[in-house]
Enzyme design. Structure first.
Site, short mmCIF file in Angstrom:
data_model
loop_
_atom_site.label_atom_id
_atom_site.label_comp_id
_atom_site.label_asym_id
_atom_site.label_seq_id
_atom_site.Cartn_x
_atom_site.Cartn_y
_atom_site.Cartn_z
N ASN C 151 0.78 -1.22 0.01
CA ASN C 151 0.16 -0.07 -0.15
C ASN C 151 0.77 1.39 0.00
OD1 ASN C 151 -2.88 1.03 0.27
ND2 ASN C 151 -1.69 1.99 2.06
N GLU C 152 0.59 2.08 -0.97
CA GLU C 152 1.19 3.22 -1.10
C GLU C 152 2.74 3.16 -0.55
OE1 GLU C 152 -0.75 6.23 1.35
OE2 GLU C 152 -2.09 6.95 -0.18
N GLU C 303 -7.92 5.79 -4.48
CA GLU C 303 -8.31 6.37 -3.39
C GLU C 303 -8.56 8.07 -3.68
OE1 GLU C 303 -5.72 6.26 0.06
OE2 GLU C 303 -5.47 4.12 0.05
#
Lengths: 672, 672, 672
Positions: C151-152, C303
């Site tokens: 994630n990220e 997102e």
């Protein structure tokens, strides 16, 4: 005294040269271009250690032999660096005592500069070993003119090794721990030391409440680096006793007490990198400070950029003519060498965008090269005539590194009280009046001066008050300011009322010190004319609340609860006068104030009626000839009437001048 | 309850005294000057540990015996410090568990202050040992009036020793690791702890994403230092059960939950160092906060500077009269002692430029000494009449340290939301209306108040909502603001809609919270007059978007997409009223708002028609007499008409006053 | 190529879902509300590692089984995260090689995010083990649509483990230490390495003088994290070869070279969190950059916040309509998914004040939920028609991460030279002209473009100059700027004159580079009209001093010593044109400049006569249909005349439009 002046028959014109960054193929082209630029000296190999000693038992001098021979064959002499400014990576890796420890308490990895602990035994051993090799190999080489030890010494180490050396230094200085406690006033907050081992280096996580400790640590670190210099110089003096030794200083560089350093140098050299838009007066200030380190002896301008810097926020080019103008300004104030950093722009790393004589483009075509070459020709044409001159200053400003530390480590009364800017205020006033001014240590020989200014001399060291009293008593005009005479050499306040040991001479008592915010001001009011000063002038920063105790009041405060109380006083003291400026006067008031003092002492500018923005500085040659340097710092041409028409301009060769015209950024050197 | 009031028949007037920093020769002169300044108490030896115990097995009390005897012989009593504020260097060297570790994770070297780990066993053992010795030696000395434990407790330690203690503290508080995980919401980002040992101190390189951990760490550290205090106090209470105990607090000092601390003190004392140009209302705020810690009991002003500070950016002198004015302001708000830091300016180290009663000059001649002495005489003349009074406040502002931490550790909605300035906004509004106002914990007894304001009460701890509901239901006027009622005591949001447990009483639902930049504003519009409020008033910072659920809408937003929606509401709740301010109103609107609320509850100022800049505070003596303190904070003299001509000014002795004239910075104490 | 487009028949509409933060009781309500919001995909369990593996030998998949089954039963598919974004506390405690070390050289404690060393063997082993378990358990689940790895990704580690890996990486890249020395120009300051082990990680206390080292360290760290991604992806590709794999990128995220990353992703996804008040053009810039990573393929908006952020200084709400508008903007620029962070606001920790679809209030009543649900319905109504479209751009801006690092690590000429803002300047000019523009790597296929802009392309990597020459020669219009063509891929300056390898094509020589302060400006003067450009336009930042060597001069400097010298030039090169902008033109000049260039190449906007603040973007579907996205970024409604009345608006269903009216913040999707 050994100086290049005894060697050279002309101004040194040269640059830092880093041939080890380039393929050998380019070295001949370098010599050809140096000749084209009238370069007569090259500084090398400043960062050459690893190239000379790639491993502890491997030495590789061949390339340097070749380069020096090529230079000398081309008529270019050498300012030979000891190459110890940046130790090799293998050395840091092999000897963990060598890398420095920062104020954050963290040991530095290899890299950058200023990265050796000055108290490292291995650094000392290996650096002097290298220096011995260099001296033995090149000591007799005809190209060798000056030794350049290290480079821009600086950096502060906080390792435990330094801690141990600091404790020895303290023991030597103070004799006992009791005396350290007494001098540092450790009873404050119960910080009394009961064993030597309790004294540690003042890292960020360490003792920050004892200003005297910090001042002594600065003294100790300045001494430690100076010991590194001396260790190298000792080797050189033993092997090549006739070659002068220097290291390049950096003007108002805070952490090294250059007054102590200068005593160990044969000749002062320094690197001039003015901040953007620095006024001419502030550049003159730096030159005067460097000149004053060795009682006015000429110095070498070891580095300046031919075009632009790289480490400022915005690196403007030096406008056409500026480099020439600033070079002559350096000479006006005492330089016998004009040298640059660097010869050829490097291809990589941090300084690749720093100016150099030879641009990345690589030829003699660019403007920058052309300007350097033109200046080189001009300097050559001057021959020896400008060399060795002294600036005949009758005024002096006292400057003391240890006072600087004391002023700026103090907690209160104002974070805006900065020592160098204060000194510059007074220098600017005299500079604006065209009064030649020296900047010297309070411990220097002051007997030749008629006017002495001691801005914010907070720290009065032993015997200084007595010396200043004697000097004033003998007829001198002494000026000091607010926040002077407060502490002794270990930052303990003199009891009994400010300004402590200066109180008697000044005839005043400073009861309190008020601090103004940057938004606030007060005024000083001259009810009676003092020279041309009359009426109210703005003041700022600090206001001492003083009482005249024998002094005459020249001006009083204009407002606040201390309105009407003294702000400027003078006390007759023996044959002399002692002035007190209780607050920071504005520039107009300072100018008028010093105009009056100079008039009283018949201190006059070298030429009358000079236009704004023009600087004039006299320099008296060893032969007795006075040369007048005229510098036009404005971007307009100006005409300057001369009082007699018997002047000659050394730069143009024109003679019998009744007036001189200076082009934008122009310069002239007048002889009678 | 033990207070100095039971001992003293007059206001305490004294100072911190550090004789161990001076040669013994000066001690007699100190007593002589103290008498001259009407000093009746001296605080010592705050930093004397190393002077009393220069090595672990060496004790040197003789000098302190001498000093205390000299003081007492001179009629000066003693506030006896436990001398543990700054541990000796030998102690740090010998016991590595003692020095503190910073938030950067780096252990501190010896030096400075606040440098011991509060969970160090050796510090605990050695500090209480010292306290026992002091209590045994001086417990019966007639000079002993108050115990001064430690000094300005503060500092946060992050060492592993604290880490272990923190885990025990958590286990005690929460019972199980599962409960910690639940309360801290560690499922966020998968931060669930599966062993206690995984919880570490929140250093800079540690967990920064769990706000609840940080809040609990602050609680733990506040408790840890309080345990240090309590350990010392326990020894003292055992040996000298009749001597009151204090430690000097510091107003809005963020890291210590003074509400908890106050319970352990016999009397509150605190050190007042207002920042430059602090408004009178903000100084009053601090006094009210300190007074509120023990339900309005009188406190001691343990420290203030007689002249200037040293640690601010620009340390202005207190203007003539200001020190006196601020001393009376302290008394107006509850002080029964006026004391200074410090008696005599130290010669060296960090605080040498901090003001003192005796300047470096050393005599009674300076202005500062004269002002202190004049005040001392005046205080002496008041005798016991002012002692023990209570401020009869009907309004109170709720202040909670833990809420402070929660508000300012929150990530979003605005970095400009600061707790203390918010509380000050509302206090200033009431102060401007001359309404006596207390500042108390939400857990305090609120039954005596008619108006309660809870600014930004983000954290609602258990039972508080119910308590406030009951209080309002019984007829109180309750006011709260935006960003209130959001989280519980471990920073978990109350589900179901803001303002959580306050929603029912307030009759509103805050759907969203909009954050404005400092450049942005909105307005609140009173379409119907509310007291004197009518039309639009600027608002800023945060705008809750609310829905009235039973509440009446008093004003709406003037612009943006939520224009016309409620901004100020009131809900009738039982016999009382619950107001909600959905945004930060400007000072004009707040003033009008509280004027209306006070009028509704017939809460009136002690005197009518007071000019701007004049503060008036009533204080009711134990005898029932009301004294009115009148304070002129302006630099102009003012005339104040009195409603009846039966007043007497205790300071001038004048009686039957129909009006009173206060000089610039003047003060009066009026009795009927 | 695997993309969700092959799977889905409509736009993805979903959110990050963290059920492990909530009691099981709420999961059914979540599904019900998701259906209500037309959510068709949920991303989970991003931070679920510790919930799936609470100890090394304990696995707890049951809860995830339940959640996925419930979602799928409710018609909601899953973007399945590998749950490795945040390792469990037990893992950090057990394996000390896992926690990362910061640039300060300090090892991180457990906590926060981005906290694993990318070169940790234990992290690699345990993370891929988890991924294997997930793939084996859910690989066949019908809900599984996409893999979301990590994630990220971000964070940089400086530990010794990374140091060792870095040395291997260097050895692999350069073959020998000699070559490293040569490429990094280590002869500078004598920094030559003589053993590999001397190369250390560039922590704050490490080497900071070799920019090439820092650039290579960034390359190495980007590769190291990419290796983490690849290790997980390799497992997934082996077990579920048909499920597309992504990880969420972050636009202009400095430390990861996304050009390299994109090659390893099946589909690009990214998280859009525009800073406050970001202009529409800058948001478009980010979309274009992300789209360009895989040659224009559609991407997923993984997102965005439905309402507000929490980590900005002031977190304003998205005004009503803004979330919808920005969602359509994302689609206009290539998004085939509109997803949010997050589904339900957490109750605690750092992100509790970050927006979510379900507020703390918990129902479908709030505005934010309603807006999401309304958009969901609208997207559903679009069916598959918008999917898979490409933006038909004929203009492109070159963007290179390694150039970014080179520009901003450079010491000099100006600290204000920032790469991304420069690129945005040129993008904004084209965006203002409504010219569809791609942003691509210099290494991308450029053959489809007619206009290419290379802003501040300081670093010219191998073959790039030749490639650009060939492209221009073939008829392209090439534009580059000041400070381009300076260094090679290891930051060594190209000798022989700037702009190095671009000099021939541009027909100019840049002799010097002048840096202006933010307060300074110059002007460029078009004496002859160039398109609509005539007269003087302000310029700033840097001014290259150039000489035309074959190029035509379009404009010259207006002032300073280089007044009259070239500032804008064009060189005919083969069939094409090569422009040079020697300084930073103002936006008016850039707009006029590109208007002329576009006119010359007949590059026209999709619609004529568009009002200010309206954005129009064409997207061509796989079927060949062109959809025009019209976006009104203003807070006023606007009318847009259409050139033909045969348009249909997919959002309203209205057809045969001769004009279209967009409400404040309105959007339309027009088909012919």
């Amino acid at each position: 005294m050994k100086t290049p002046n005894t060697i050279f028959s002309q101004i040194l014109h040269g640059a830092d040269y880093n041939p080890e960054q380039w393929p050998e193929a380019i070295w001949d082209e370098d010599v050809r271009l140096m000749q084209k630029a009238s370069v007569n000296i090259a500084t090398l190999p400043v960062f050459g250690w690893v190239s000379l000693q790639p491993a502890e038992d491997v030495w590789t001098f061949d390339w340097l032999d070749t380069v020096i021979d090529k230079l000398w064959a081309g008529g270019i002499s050498v300012c030979l660096a000891t190459a110890t400014a940046s130790q090799p990576a293998w050395l840091d890796a092999k000897y963990p005592d060598v890398p420095t420890t920062g104020r954050d308490g963290v040991k530095r990895k290899h890299g950058n500069r200023h990265s050796f602990c000055p108290n490292s035994p291995n650094f000392r051993r290996l650096s002097t070993q290298l220096v011995r090799r260099l001296a033995e190999r090149y000591g007799e080489h005809p190209a060798l003119q000056i030794w350049h030890v290290g480079n821009e010494y600086g950096g502060t180490c906080y390792c435990d090794q330094c801690g141990a050396a600091f404790r020895h230094w303290l023991e030597h200085r103070y004799g006992s721990l009791e005396e350290v406690n007494r001098r540092w006033y450790t009873a404050f907050w119960g910080h009394t030391f009961t064993e030597w081992s309790q004294i540690e280096t003042p890292t960020d996580n360490g003792e920050g409440s004892l200003q005297a400790l910090r001042i002594d640590y600065d003294r100790f670190q300045s001494d430690s680096l100076l010991n590194c210099f001396k260790a190298e110089a000792d080797v050189l003096r033993q092997i090549t006793p006739n070659v002068p030794i220097t290291t390049n200083l950096m003007g108002t560089f805070k952490t090294l007490d250059y007054c102590k350093w200068a005593a160990e140098l044969d000749i002062v050299s320094w690197d001039s990198y003015p901040i953007k838009d620095a006024p001419a007066a502030d550049m003159a200030f730096q030159h005067a400070l460097m000149r004053g380190l060795k009682e006015g002896q000429p110095f070498l301008l070891m580095e300046q950029t031919p075009s632009q810097q790289n480490w400022q926020a915005h690196n403007a080019l030096k406008r056409p003519g500026i480099m020439r103008l600033w070079s002559y300004q350096a000479m006006a104030h005492g330089a016998d060498a004009i040298m640059y950093f660097q010869w050829r722009r490097g291809r990589g790393a941090t300084e690749k965008y720093h100016g150099a004589i030879v641009e990345h483009e690589g030829t003699d075509k660019p403007r920058v090269f052309q300007e350097v070459a033109a200046l080189g020709r001009e300097l050559k044409s001057l021959g020896a005539r400008t060399l060795g001159g002294r600036v005949p200053a009758r005024a002096a400003i006292l400057f003391d590194w240890e006072n600087w530390w004391a002023v700026e480590y103090s907690s209160g009364p104002s974070i805006d009280l900065k020592y160098v800017p204060q000194c510059q205020e007074y220098f600017r006033a005299l500079h604006g009046l065209h009064i030649p001014t020296d900047i010297v240590s309070p411990e220097a020989d002051l007997s030749g001066y008629d006017l002495i200014i001691a801005p914010v001399l907070t720290m009065i060291k032993p015997d200084i008050a007595e010396k200043l009293e004697a000097w004033t008593q003998a007829g001198g005009t002494f000026v000091t300011t607010f926040f002077s005479g407060i502490v002794d050499e270990t930052d303990r306040v003199y009891l009994g009322g400010y300004p402590g040991p200066l109180r008697r001479m000044l005839g005043i008592w400073a009861e309190e010190i008020d601090a103004l915010t940057p938004q606030q001001s007060n005024s000083v009011v001259f009810e009676t004319k003092f020279g041309e000063l009359a009426g109210a002038y703005s003041c700022r920063l600090l206001c001492d609340l003083i009482h005249a105790e024998g002094a005459a009041v020249l001006a009083t405060y204009g407002s606040d609860f201390y309105a009407g109380t003294p702000a400027v006083t003078v006390n007759s003291f023996g044959q002399g006068q002692a002035y007190y400026l209780a607050t920071a006067l504005n520039s107009e008031a300072l100018s008028g104030f010093f105009a009056k003092l100079c008039a009283d002492k018949a201190i006059v500018p070298p030429l009358p009626n000079l236009p704004d923005g023009v600087e004039v500085v006299p320099r008296v040659s060893p032969s007795g000839e006075t040369l007048l340097y005229l510098l036009n710092h404005t971007d307009q041409s100006v005409e300057i009437p001369l009082p007699r028409d018997t002047f000659q301009d050394l730069l143009t060769g024109q003679s019998r001048l009744g007036e001189v015209t200076l082009a934008k950024y122009g310069a002239a050197i007048l002889a009678e």
